[in-house]
Write an enzyme that holds these catalytic residues in place. Structure first.
Site, PDB file in Angstrom:
ATOM      1  CG  HIS A 179      -2.035  -0.980   1.152  1.00 47.42           C
ATOM      2  ND1 HIS A 179      -2.520  -1.661   2.235  1.00 47.42           N
ATOM      3  CD2 HIS A 179      -2.782  -1.389   0.092  1.00 47.42           C
ATOM      4  CE1 HIS A 179      -3.506  -2.459   1.857  1.00 47.42           C
ATOM      5  NE2 HIS A 179      -3.683  -2.313   0.566  1.00 47.42           N
TER       6      HIS A 179
ATOM      7  CD  GLU B 183      -0.385   0.757   4.395  1.00 44.99           C
ATOM      8  OE1 GLU B 183       0.321  -0.273   4.411  1.00 44.99           O
ATOM      9  OE2 GLU B 183      -1.627   0.724   4.331  1.00 44.99           O
TER      10      GLU B 183
ATOM     11  NE  ARG C 289      -6.462   0.205   0.869  1.00 49.18           N
ATOM     12  CZ  ARG C 289      -6.184  -0.495   1.973  1.00 49.18           C
ATOM     13  NH1 ARG C 289      -5.395   0.025   2.898  1.00 49.18           N
ATOM     14  NH2 ARG C 289      -6.675  -1.715   2.148  1.00 49.18           N
TER      15      ARG C 289
ATOM     16  CG  HIS D 282      -0.095  -3.684   5.258  1.00 49.65           C
ATOM     17  ND1 HIS D 282      -0.894  -3.254   4.224  1.00 49.65           N
ATOM     18  CD2 HIS D 282       0.188  -4.972   4.991  1.00 49.65           C
ATOM     19  CE1 HIS D 282      -1.093  -4.250   3.383  1.00 49.65           C
ATOM     20  NE2 HIS D 282      -0.459  -5.308   3.824  1.00 49.65           N
TER      21      HIS D 282
ATOM     22  CD  GLU E  78      -2.006  -2.548   9.169  1.00 43.48           C
ATOM     23  OE1 GLU E  78      -1.482  -1.429   9.017  1.00 43.48           O
ATOM     24  OE2 GLU E  78      -2.788  -3.064   8.347  1.00 43.48           O
TER      25      GLU E  78
END
Lengths: 373, 220
Positions: A133, A136, A191, A260, A334
């Site tokens: 993405h 990020e 994204r 991510h 994440e």
């Protein structure tokens, strides 16, 4: 008119954002006014903003570094700078690092994977990807740091040097190069990929909904204008297909980690179903260890669990597919933070983020090495 | 009757986020930024014909003073089937965070004495930078977004302020400061980044008010 839709038409009643080239301004205004469509100006001069950003980027040590020692790991870089970094790393460490092109993006950018190997033939391997993405940014930046770290550990015979004795590491730093380029030139919050599919009103597919695991089920959108658009069919995105082809033809990947940001979570399958993964207990315990290691460095708190219980239902996601392929140690991270800066994480947090994440990755890699299957 | 929820699962996390955003709106200002340090406990009660009520125990900190934390208990009631009414939030904060009276007054006087109305864009910028003189504006944007997020949250959303796209001060004849914001809100479940036009009124003693907010696009 060359209108560039930053917030594309989705359905009646929802706003639309348009970047209008200067020469089309009068025509667009006239048309909107004549049609009774109300509008407001959000940014008067996009070029001025871009110029400002350019100046900023030039200011923060934009001198192209000549080697990976002088490379600035504490700054965000452009795609050219990262691709240049990769070439330098390979040139400096030809016996350890090689660069593989696993495919091309929609806009024909090369998709590069760094291979770290001390030899052998098709050794059991670990896969790490960052930047799937594009907005990020701390993830691509961390990927660059990981690459250098692997080389350093090997040179100093510490850290992952022991893992490299029996396993290879594959690292794809810019997994979505078209999206990444777009975040630099046009829209920092982009994204998805930049594909245009027949019949789709909007551009781009969510590369983390495009995998063949629960594809199209609840947890992804069939609307091309959505940030979670799954695409017309599984692996429609070359960025995804190239990894699928690589994983299948390699056949010996034992751990797969997709990175991510943000939320500070360590997640394992599944996202598309509430049925627990058969290995849930082991993955849960391994997550606990990894998160403890991460936290030991700066106290950064991570939560962990399956995707569907911890953040949301998501179908067609990367690690659900890799897990179903038999890659037991499939994880999604994440990274920082929890929302204070979100996607716009200050550059000075890049290195601390990469350092702490690396500790968690090592726990996973060591576990994969010590638990052959 | 109330079911214990794992704090690591998303339903509790979403409710906690709503409580924190509401508190930011109530108590935030140019000199303080409240943040959730830890969700310690969560329970949920499904109330027939009413909705779902979450009982939360939170530990909060001020981003500008991380050595201190306060505890907070919160009740968040999401109304049944409603996409138009805001969740009801009740909070009790135990303990005191550091006083921002001086910083608030200083900021207030600084802005009031500006000859030209303050205008700024992209806070933080693409690299996460916030110039120090704009940090209070960033924190006021949290107050504004706190209101919008509270008003627009459901059990299926989790919002964060992604960026202040644009802010313009509007001088007033009364004693309030007025800032017209264009805020980008990131919604975690849909992953959408949504622009909102929000007007914030703020006064050091009276606190904040949001007289106007709307999803951006339709013109003025």
């Amino acid at each position: 008119l060359q209108l560039d839709f930053w917030l594309a038409p989705r359905r009646l009643g929802l706003p639309v954002d348009i970047r209008v080239p200067f020469r089309s301004l009068q025509a667009v205004k006239a048309h909107l006014e004549a049609s009774g469509v109300s509008y407001s100006i959000m940014i008067e001069d996009v070029q001025a903003l871009l110029d400002e950003e350019q100046t900023e980027m030039l200011r923060s040590s934009r001198q192209r570094s000549v080697d990976t020692t002088t490379f600035n790991y504490e700054a965000y870089h452009t795609i050219d700078e990262i691709y240049n970094f990769m070439d330098m790393l390979v040139a400096e460490n030809p016996n350890l690092v090689s660069k593989l092109e696993i495919g091309r993006s929609t806009e024909n950018r090369p998709l590069y994977v760094l291979k770290f190997s001390t030899g052998g033939t098709n050794r059991p391997a670990i896969w790490i990807d960052t930047g799937i993405h594009s907005r990020e940014w701390v993830t691509q930046a961390s990927g660059v740091w990981f690459a250098k770290k692997i080389v350093q550990d090997h040179a100093n015979n510490e850290g992952v040097a022991s893992i490299l004795e029996t396993m290879d590491i594959f690292l794809e730093i810019v997994t979505n190069p078209d999206g990444f380029a777009y975040t630099h030139t046009t829209n920092r919050m982009w994204r998805k990929t930049r594909s245009r599919h027949a019949g789709a009103i909007c551009v781009g597919v969510d590369p983390n909904r495009n995998w063949d695991a629960g594809f199209g089920d609840a947890g992804a959108s069939g609307n091309s204008c959505s940030e979670t658009y799954h695409g017309p069919y599984p692996n429609s995105e070359p960025e995804v297909k190239s990894i699928v082809d690589f994983v299948k033809s390699h056949g010996n990947i034992k751990a797969f980690v997709s990175i991510h940001s943000y939320s500070q979570l360590l997640l394992y399958p599944y996202g598309y179903t509430e049925t627990p993964a058969p290995d849930e207990q082991e993955l849960h315990e391994l997550s606990a260890k990894a998160v403890a290691a991460l936290s030991s460095l700066y106290g950064t708190k991570f939560k962990y669990g399956s995707i569907i219980t911890t953040i949301y239902r998501a179908s067609g996601s990367t690690v659900d597919w890799t897990y179903n392929q038999g890659i037991k140690y499939s994880f999604t991270f994440e990274l920082r933070d929890t929302g204070r800066y979100g996607f716009l994480l200050p550059a000075k947090q890049i290195v601390p983020t990469a350092q702490e994440t690396w500790l968690a990755l090592k726990v996973i890699m060591e576990h994969a090495r010590d638990n052959i299957y | 009757r109330a079911m214990e929820l794992p704090p690591g699962h998303f339903p509790a996390a979403r409710a906690a986020a709503v409580a924190v955003e509401y508190l930011r709106y109530l108590r935030g200002g140019p000199g303080s930024g409240l943040r959730l340090r830890e969700l310690q406990r969560a329970r949920r009660q499904d109330i027939d014909d009413v909705g779902h009520k979450y009982y939360l125990e939170l530990e909060l900190e001020d981003v500008l003073d991380k050595d201190r934390t306060v505890s907070c208990t919160a009740e968040v009631l999401y109304h049944l089937g409603s996409t138009t009414s805001a969740p009801d939030v009740q909070l009790t904060v135990q303990g005191e965070l550091r006083s921002t009276e001086e910083a608030d007054k200083e900021f207030y006087n600084r802005i009031r004495s500006l000859e030209k109305e303050l205008v700024a864009e992209n806070i933080p910028d693409s690299h996460g930078n916030v110039p120090p003189e704009l940090e209070p504006i960033h924190l006021l944007a949290w107050v504004a977004s706190g209101y919008v997020i509270w008003q627009n949250s459901t059990e299926n959303t989790k919002f964060h302020l992604a960026q202040v796209k644009h802010v313009k001060q509007v001088k007033r004849n009364d004693e309030d400061l007025q800032f017209d914001f264009v805020l980008l809100l990131h919604e975690m479940v849909s992953q959408e980044v949504l622009p909102w036009e929000v007007t914030l009124l703020w006064h050091p003693q009276r606190g904040a008010r949001v007289p106007q907010s709307r999803a951006a696009g339709a013109g003025s």
